[in-house]
Design a protein around this motif. Structure first.
Motif, PDB file in Angstrom:
ATOM      1  N   PHE A 183       0.830  -1.203   0.000  1.00  0.00           N
ATOM      2  CA  PHE A 183       0.000   0.000   0.000  1.00  0.00           C
ATOM      3  C   PHE A 183       0.867   1.256   0.000  1.00  0.00           C
ATOM      4  N   GLN A 184       1.932   1.249   0.771  1.00  0.00           N
ATOM      5  CA  GLN A 184       2.830   2.401   0.798  1.00  0.00           C
ATOM      6  C   GLN A 184       3.532   2.590  -0.542  1.00  0.00           C
ATOM      7  N   ARG A 185       3.907   1.496  -1.201  1.00  0.00           N
ATOM      8  CA  ARG A 185       4.490   1.606  -2.543  1.00  0.00           C
ATOM      9  C   ARG A 185       3.467   2.194  -3.509  1.00  0.00           C
ATOM     10  N   ASP A 186       2.221   1.756  -3.393  1.00  0.00           N
ATOM     11  CA  ASP A 186       1.180   2.296  -4.264  1.00  0.00           C
ATOM     12  C   ASP A 186       0.972   3.786  -4.014  1.00  0.00           C
ATOM     13  N   LEU A 187       1.131   4.213  -2.774  1.00  0.00           N
ATOM     14  CA  LEU A 187       1.070   5.654  -2.477  1.00  0.00           C
ATOM     15  C   LEU A 187       2.155   6.388  -3.249  1.00  0.00           C
ATOM     16  N   LEU A 188       3.369   5.849  -3.243  1.00  0.00           N
ATOM     17  CA  LEU A 188       4.470   6.497  -3.962  1.00  0.00           C
ATOM     18  C   LEU A 188       4.173   6.599  -5.447  1.00  0.00           C
ATOM     19  N   TYR A 189       3.712   5.505  -6.049  1.00  0.00           N
ATOM     20  CA  TYR A 189       3.386   5.526  -7.469  1.00  0.00           C
ATOM     21  C   TYR A 189       2.302   6.554  -7.769  1.00  0.00           C
ATOM     22  N   THR A 190       1.288   6.600  -6.921  1.00  0.00           N
ATOM     23  CA  THR A 190       0.178   7.529  -7.131  1.00  0.00           C
ATOM     24  C   THR A 190       0.631   8.972  -7.009  1.00  0.00           C
ATOM     25  N   ILE A 191       1.435   9.270  -6.015  1.00  0.00           N
ATOM     26  CA  ILE A 191       1.922  10.635  -5.818  1.00  0.00           C
ATOM     27  C   ILE A 191       2.860  11.036  -6.952  1.00  0.00           C
ATOM     28  N   ALA A 192       3.728  10.123  -7.366  1.00  0.00           N
ATOM     29  CA  ALA A 192       4.669  10.427  -8.447  1.00  0.00           C
ATOM     30  C   ALA A 192       3.945  10.700  -9.762  1.00  0.00           C
ATOM     31  N   GLY A 193       2.780  10.112  -9.939  1.00  0.00           N
ATOM     32  CA  GLY A 193       2.041  10.260 -11.189  1.00  0.00           C
ATOM     33  C   GLY A 193       1.120  11.465 -11.249  1.00  0.00           C
ATOM     34  N   VAL A 203       8.499  11.139   0.518  1.00  0.00           N
ATOM     35  CA  VAL A 203       7.461  12.077   0.106  1.00  0.00           C
ATOM     36  C   VAL A 203       7.587  13.317   0.972  1.00  0.00           C
ATOM     37  N   GLU A 204       7.286  14.454   0.372  1.00  0.00           N
ATOM     38  CA  GLU A 204       7.267  15.707   1.107  1.00  0.00           C
ATOM     39  C   GLU A 204       5.837  16.199   1.204  1.00  0.00           C
ATOM     40  N   LYS A 205       5.486  16.712   2.371  1.00  0.00           N
ATOM     41  CA  LYS A 205       4.130  17.218   2.591  1.00  0.00           C
ATOM     42  C   LYS A 205       4.176  18.729   2.671  1.00  0.00           C
ATOM     43  N   GLY A 206       3.281  19.370   1.913  1.00  0.00           N
ATOM     44  CA  GLY A 206       3.156  20.822   1.954  1.00  0.00           C
ATOM     45  C   GLY A 206       1.735  21.185   2.349  1.00  0.00           C
ATOM     46  N   GLU A 207       1.521  22.459   2.594  1.00  0.00           N
ATOM     47  CA  GLU A 207       0.207  22.906   3.039  1.00  0.00           C
ATOM     48  C   GLU A 207      -0.418  23.833   2.001  1.00  0.00           C
ATOM     49  N   LEU A 208      -1.603  23.444   1.502  1.00  0.00           N
ATOM     50  CA  LEU A 208      -2.360  24.306   0.597  1.00  0.00           C
ATOM     51  C   LEU A 208      -3.119  25.368   1.387  1.00  0.00           C
ATOM     52  N   ASP A 209      -3.768  24.935   2.442  1.00  0.00           N
ATOM     53  CA  ASP A 209      -4.462  25.821   3.365  1.00  0.00           C
ATOM     54  C   ASP A 209      -4.487  25.141   4.729  1.00  0.00           C
ATOM     55  N   GLN A 210      -5.214  25.693   5.670  1.00  0.00           N
ATOM     56  CA  GLN A 210      -5.175  25.141   7.024  1.00  0.00           C
ATOM     57  C   GLN A 210      -5.765  23.740   7.120  1.00  0.00           C
ATOM     58  N   ARG A 211      -6.531  23.328   6.124  1.00  0.00           N
ATOM     59  CA  ARG A 211      -7.168  22.008   6.181  1.00  0.00           C
ATOM     60  C   ARG A 211      -6.625  21.011   5.164  1.00  0.00           C
ATOM     61  N   THR A 212      -5.887  21.492   4.176  1.00  0.00           N
ATOM     62  CA  THR A 212      -5.514  20.635   3.052  1.00  0.00           C
ATOM     63  C   THR A 212      -4.003  20.601   2.853  1.00  0.00           C
ATOM     64  N   ASN A 213      -3.475  19.399   2.821  1.00  0.00           N
ATOM     65  CA  ASN A 213      -2.056  19.198   2.510  1.00  0.00           C
ATOM     66  C   ASN A 213      -1.909  18.651   1.103  1.00  0.00           C
ATOM     67  N   TYR A 214      -0.758  18.910   0.510  1.00  0.00           N
ATOM     68  CA  TYR A 214      -0.434  18.287  -0.771  1.00  0.00           C
ATOM     69  C   TYR A 214       0.850  17.486  -0.576  1.00  0.00           C
ATOM     70  N   TYR A 215       1.085  16.571  -1.499  1.00  0.00           N
ATOM     71  CA  TYR A 215       2.220  15.662  -1.378  1.00  0.00           C
ATOM     72  C   TYR A 215       3.014  15.646  -2.680  1.00  0.00           C
ATOM     73  N   THR A 216       4.328  15.596  -2.558  1.00  0.00           N
ATOM     74  CA  THR A 216       5.201  15.462  -3.720  1.00  0.00           C
ATOM     75  C   THR A 216       6.251  14.397  -3.408  1.00  0.00           C
ATOM     76  N   ILE A 217       6.676  13.733  -4.445  1.00  0.00           N
ATOM     77  CA  ILE A 217       7.712  12.722  -4.303  1.00  0.00           C
ATOM     78  C   ILE A 217       9.055  13.449  -4.153  1.00  0.00           C
ATOM     79  N   THR A 218       9.915  12.972  -3.294  1.00  0.00           N
ATOM     80  CA  THR A 218      11.234  13.585  -3.120  1.00  0.00           C
ATOM     81  C   THR A 218      12.225  12.948  -4.098  1.00  0.00           C
TER      82      THR A 218
END
Length: 97
Positions: free
Chosen positions: A7-17, A56-71
Motif C-alpha cells: 500500500f505504501q508503494r502504491d502511495l508512492l506511485y500515485t503521488i509520483a504520477g 514524500v514531502e508534505k506541503g500545506e495548501l491551506d489550514q485544512r488541506t495538505n499536498y504531497y510530492t515525491i522527493t
C-alpha cells in the motif's frame, strides 16, 4: 523500498504520477485501483510514514488541506524498484504477445 508495504508503494506511485495531489485525490486514485473504499484511518497514517521515511514531502495548501510530492530519494527508490522488477518480468510481456 523493501521495508514498505504494498500500500505504501502504491502511495508512492500515485503521488509520483500526479502534480502535488492532496489526500483526497490520492484516495480517489487508490479507490479506483483497489476497487474498494480506502478509509482515512488507513490513508493518512501511511502517508505520514512515507513522509517520515523521506520518500514524500508534505506541503500545506491551506489550514485544512495538505499536498504531497515525491522527493528525490523517493524517485530513486521508485527507479530502483523498476529496475528490480525489470530483471524478473522485463521480457515476459513482449514474449507473450
Amino acid at each position: 523500498m523493501y521495508d514498505l508495504t504494498g500500500f505504501q508503494r502504491d502511495l508512492l506511485y500515485t503521488i509520483a504520477g500526479q502534480d502535488e495531489p492532496h489526500g483526497l485525490a490520492i484516495k480517489d486514485e487508490l479507490e479506483e485501483y483497489y476497487e474498494k473504499e480506502i478509509h482515512h484511518g488507513r490513508l493518512y497514517p501511511n502517508l505520514d510514514k512515507v513522509v517520515d521515511k523521506g520518500l514524500v514531502e508534505k506541503g500545506e495548501l491551506d489550514q485544512r488541506t495538505n499536498y504531497y510530492t515525491i522527493t528525490a530519494r523517493g524517485r530513486r527508490e521508485l527507479e530502483a524498484r523498476r529496475e528490480w522488477e525489470e530483471q524478473y518480468i522485463g521480457g515476459f510481456f513482449s514474449e507473450s504477445e
